[in-house]
Motif scaffolding. Structure first.
Motif: not given
Length: 117
Positions: A4-11, A13-14
Motif C-alpha cells: 500500500s502506498s500513499l499515492a494509491r490511496w490518494l488516487a 479517495f476521490p
C-alpha cells in the motif's frame, strides 16, 4: 505481493468520496417544508455598546509621588494587596480560624557535588 502506498490511496479517495455523495438520500419534500416561512434573523451589532476611549488628563509626577507618600508608600499598597479586598475580609467571620496558607513547596536535598580529579 501487495504494497500500500500513499499515492494509491490518494488516487482512490476521490472516487470513494464521490460514491459516498451519490449514496446520500435526497431530502423528502414535505408540505411542512414548502409552506413554512424561513426563520426571522435578528441583527445585533458587535459595536452596539461601544464607548470611545476617553483619555484622562495625567497628573504631574510630583503630585502623584506626594499622594503615594501620604498613603504610606509602596508598603501600604503591598499590604493592601496581600490582605485582599475589603469584601473578602467582610465575608469571613472574625472568630473563624484563618485559612491554611498556600502550599509552601517541596524541599528536595541538593545532589552531592562531584569533585574534579
Amino acid at each position: 505481493m501487495f504494497h500500500s502506498s500513499l499515492a494509491r490511496w490518494l488516487a482512490v479517495f476521490p472516487g470513494i468520496a464521490a460514491l459516498a455523495a451519490v449514496a446520500q438520500p435526497a431530502p423528502a419534500p414535505g408540505p411542512v417544508a414548502a409552506t413554512a416561512p424561513p426563520p426571522t434573523l435578528i441583527y445585533k451589532s458587535a459595536l452596539e455598546g461601544y464607548r470611545p476611549f476617553a483619555d484622562e488628563k495625567p497628573i504631574p509626577w510630583k503630585e502623584a509621588n506626594e499622594t503615594v507618600h501620604r498613603r504610606g508608600g509602596w508598603q501600604a499598597y503591598a499590604k493592601e494587596a496581600s490582605e485582599g479586598t475589603g469584601a473578602a475580609r467582610a465575608e469571613s467571620p472574625k472568630g473563624a480560624a484563618a485559612a491554611p496558607p498556600a502550599q509552601s513547596g517541596h524541599s528536595m536535598p541538593m545532589p552531592a557535588k562531584k569533585e574534579k580529579p
